[in-house]
Structures are given as C-alpha cells and as structure tokens.
Design an enzyme around this catalytic site. Structure first.
Site, PDB file in Angstrom:
ATOM      1  N   ARG A   1      53.789  -4.845  27.925  1.00  0.00           N
ATOM      2  CA  ARG A   1      55.231  -5.085  28.165  1.00  0.00           C
ATOM      3  C   ARG A   1      55.901  -3.938  28.938  1.00  0.00           C
ATOM      4  O   ARG A   1      57.046  -3.560  28.657  1.00  0.00           O
ATOM      5  CB  ARG A   1      55.980  -5.325  26.847  1.00  0.00           C
ATOM      6  CG  ARG A   1      55.438  -6.484  26.037  1.00  0.00           C
ATOM      7  CD  ARG A   1      55.551  -7.826  26.751  1.00  0.00           C
ATOM      8  NE  ARG A   1      54.891  -8.850  25.973  1.00  0.00           N
ATOM      9  CZ  ARG A   1      53.607  -9.226  26.158  1.00  0.00           C
ATOM     10  NH1 ARG A   1      52.885  -8.706  27.138  1.00  0.00           N
ATOM     11  NH2 ARG A   1      53.077 -10.161  25.409  1.00  0.00           N
TER      12      ARG A   1
ATOM     13  N   SER B   1      59.434 -13.615  21.157  1.00  0.00           N
ATOM     14  CA  SER B   1      59.149 -12.567  20.171  1.00  0.00           C
ATOM     15  C   SER B   1      60.155 -11.446  20.369  1.00  0.00           C
ATOM     16  O   SER B   1      60.258 -10.893  21.453  1.00  0.00           O
ATOM     17  CB  SER B   1      57.740 -12.005  20.380  1.00  0.00           C
ATOM     18  OG  SER B   1      56.808 -13.012  20.122  1.00  0.00           O
TER      19      SER B   1
ATOM     20  N   GLU C   1      61.488  -5.841  22.012  1.00  0.00           N
ATOM     21  CA  GLU C   1      60.941  -6.214  23.325  1.00  0.00           C
ATOM     22  C   GLU C   1      62.080  -6.721  24.217  1.00  0.00           C
ATOM     23  O   GLU C   1      62.089  -6.527  25.424  1.00  0.00           O
ATOM     24  CB  GLU C   1      59.883  -7.301  23.137  1.00  0.00           C
ATOM     25  CG  GLU C   1      59.329  -7.840  24.444  1.00  0.00           C
ATOM     26  CD  GLU C   1      58.225  -8.856  24.234  1.00  0.00           C
ATOM     27  OE1 GLU C   1      57.413  -8.695  23.302  1.00  0.00           O
ATOM     28  OE2 GLU C   1      58.184  -9.820  25.013  1.00  0.00           O
TER      29      GLU C   1
END
Ligand SMILES: Cc1cc2nc3c(=O)[nH]c(=O)nc-3n(C[C@H](O)[C@H](O)[C@H](O)COP(=O)(O)OP(=O)(O)OC[C@H]3O[C@@H](n4cnc5c(N)ncnc54)[C@H](O)[C@@H]3O)c2cc1C
Length: 304
Positions: free
Chosen positions: A176, A226, A296
């Site tokens: 990420r 998520s 995230e």
C-alpha cells in the site's frame, strides 16, 4: 477563491470547476466534508493548466481518482481536489501490454484484459478504484498486487511542468505504498504487462473472486474497503473480530458485522463518526494485542 476560480476558468470549462463540492457525492464512503474546489479536467492540457495555476496560487491541491480510499474530515478540505475520471479512462492493448489512462476503472481494465485473452489482472477486477489510484496505493487482492504487473508509468510533475516515465524499479512499490505517496506527482497513465491466457480460465477466475468478495465483504453499504493496513504478522480484520468489536457503532459508522476489517456507513455517518470509531478500534486492539492498526484510508481535510 473567486479570483482563483476565474483564473482556472481561463483554461478549464467553468462547469468543471465546482466550488464547495460535497465530497459525500464523490467518495465511496458517502461521508465527510466539502472541498473548497473540485476541478474535473477534460484532457491532459486542462490538467496541466489546473496544476500550474494551483501551484502558482499556493493553494493546496490533491489528485483523486474514484474516491474509494479517501475520507474528507467534516471541516472540509481547504484546497482543490482534482478528479481524474472518465476523460482519462482510455484503454488500449498491444500484444500482452495494456496501456490505461489513470481514470480507467479497474473493472474496465479487467474486462479489456478478458476481451484480449490476457491473464494476470484477475485479482484486481473487483477493486472499485481507478488504475491511477491503484498504482498510487499499490492496490492488491487475493495474492496479487499492482507491483507484479506494472511495466511503466507516465507521470506529470506536481507543478505541471515536466512529463516523464518511471519504470517499476523506481516506483518504490511496497505494501500500500508507492513513490507517489511522497512526491505527490501525478500518475497520468500506466502500462501493465500481462500474459496470454484462455478466456475461459480468466472468466472463471474472475467469477470465483467476485463470489468471494460478494460473500465476505459488506458491499451493499458505503465504505472505503479494508479500513486498516495489514499489520506485519496479523490480519487487521481478525484482530478486530477477536477483540469483540464487530458491530461496534458510533453514530452512523459501524464495524461491519460481515467483515471486521471494514468500517461501513450505515446511513448518515459523518467523517467524525468514522474517525472516532477508528480511534476506538485502534485503542482496543492496542490494549488487547499490543498492535497499532494504521489506517489505509487516506484521511484529509480539517476537523469540524
Ligand atoms: C468495497 C471496496 C473494496 C476494496 N477492495 C480493495 C482491495 O481488494 N484491494 C485494495 O488494495 N484496495 C481496495 N479498496 C480500496 C480502493 O478501492 C483502492 O485503494 C483503490 O486503488 C483506490 O483508487 P481510487 O481511484 O478510488 O483512488 P482515490 O480514493 O481517489 O485516491 C486514493 C489515493 O490515490 C491518489 N491518487 C488517485 N489517483 C491518482 C493519480 N492519477 N495520480 C496521483 N495520485 C492519485 C489520491 O491522491 C489518494 O491519495 C476497496 C475499496 C472499497 C470501497
């Protein structure tokens, strides 16, 4: 602001410069505050013009794609969001290479790959973002990530003055993370390298992964996927579930009953609800397991 809007209107169609834009309408969370300006360029020249103008004005600005990983705090983003969507959604294929504009949706690229009998993109077809956002985030799923397939990225510098190409070794692609998280340069288009594959095999893999998503993810409610990054050695969703936090609710925000890694908007959630819930989850998981969960989702803007 009015002066800046006028300045921008010298190079961009005025209807694509929106003042005080409600970001609930432009993000998958359907929550959060307003952006002082939302600029939607209709081609590369307009994009470069917008960026140069904003850079010179010293107003903060940020690129966005499909808004599926962004949350704007309720006090709003005091700057310009530049949305790269349909106008940047071209897709072409040459042998095993697909060239996609940053605004192309992952599902569109996946369908093109299927049409051409090219395998390797199946993992990404269900990610509801643009390919620009996917490069920025090094998006991944089901064992695949963008890092595995990127051949090169065409970039426009943050001040709009320079165009250049980056090869994968220069992209600092990690979980990420990409170099763009640090440089804030603009991903204009991406070349991905796939491989010849039977269409039946691609289709059946895509079907299987779609079923897995449909069964395991709360796709009927707004979210940003998520919410937390996967901490080393753990799964965020598992930690949250084991901590007994499934269903924990603040205002309209809830830890999904179906997948504890998702925070969902049950209706009318503010960014404040979502962020308060995030803090509660982080504190409980830290307390019980000594693991710090990092968001995230990109949280921007000011508190109300
Ligand atoms: C239901 C659901 C499921 C999801 N599943 C997954 C999953 O399986 N795997 C996964 O990795 N993610 C998943 N996500 C999160 C999200 O879809 C990805 O992070 C996606 O890559 C974000 O793309 P976007 O276009 O929406 O980016 P945005 O949310 O618009 O932006 C995200 C970041 O990318 C930057 N950015 C976007 N486009 C550009 C560009 N052209 N140039 C420079 N910077 C840019 C923005 O500045 C921002 O910082 C999911 C989200 C939802 C809602």
């Amino acid at each position: 602001m009015t002066d800046l809007k006028k300045e921008l209107a010298k190079g961009i169609n005025e209807k694509n410069i929106i003042k005080d834009a409600d970001m609930r309408e432009h993000t998958s969370f359907k929550a959060g505050g307003h952006a002082s300006l939302l600029v939607i360029p209709s081609d590369k020249n307009e994009l470069k013009f917008a960026v140069k103008t904003l850079y010179a004005s010293q107003m903060p600005y940020m690129i966005m794609g499909n808004g599926s990983n962004i949350l704007v705090r309720d006090g709003g983003y005091k700057g310009a969001l530049i949305k790269l969507g349909e106008a940047f959604a071209f897709i072409s294929a040459d042998k095993d290479i697909i060239h996609a504009g940053c605004g192309a949706l992952m599902s569109q690229v996946a369908n093109e790959a299927l049409k051409k009998g090219l395998g390797g993109f199946e993992f990404a077809g269900g990610i509801p973002g643009s390919i620009g956002g996917a490069v920025f985030m090094n998006a991944g799923a089901y064992g695949g990530e963008m890092k595995d397939i990127i051949k090169s990225v065409n970039v426009i510098s943050r001040d709009g003055e320079r165009e250049y190409e980056l090869v994968p070794e220069k992209l600092q692609l990690e979980y990420r993370h990409s170099i763009f998280c640090d440089t804030c340069d603009i991903i204009e288009s991406v070349k991905i390298k796939l491989h010849e594959e039977s269409k039946d095999k691609i289709k059946s893999m895509m079907k299987e992964l779609t079923e897995r998503r449909n069964n395991k993810q709360p796709l009927s409610l707004p979210s940003a996927g998520s919410f937390f990054k996967r901490p080393k050695g753990y799964y965020a969703g598992r930690l949250i579930e084991d901590a007994g936090l499934k269903g924990l609710t603040v205002g309209g925000a809830q830890v999904s009953q179906l997948h504890a890694g998702f925070i969902v908007n049950k209706g009318g959630a503010t960014a404040g609800d979502i962020i308060e819930l995030m803090h509660m989850v982080q504190a409980t998981v830290m307390d019980k397991y000594g693991v710090m969960l990092e968001a995230e989702v990109r949280i921007i803007g000011e508190e109300a």
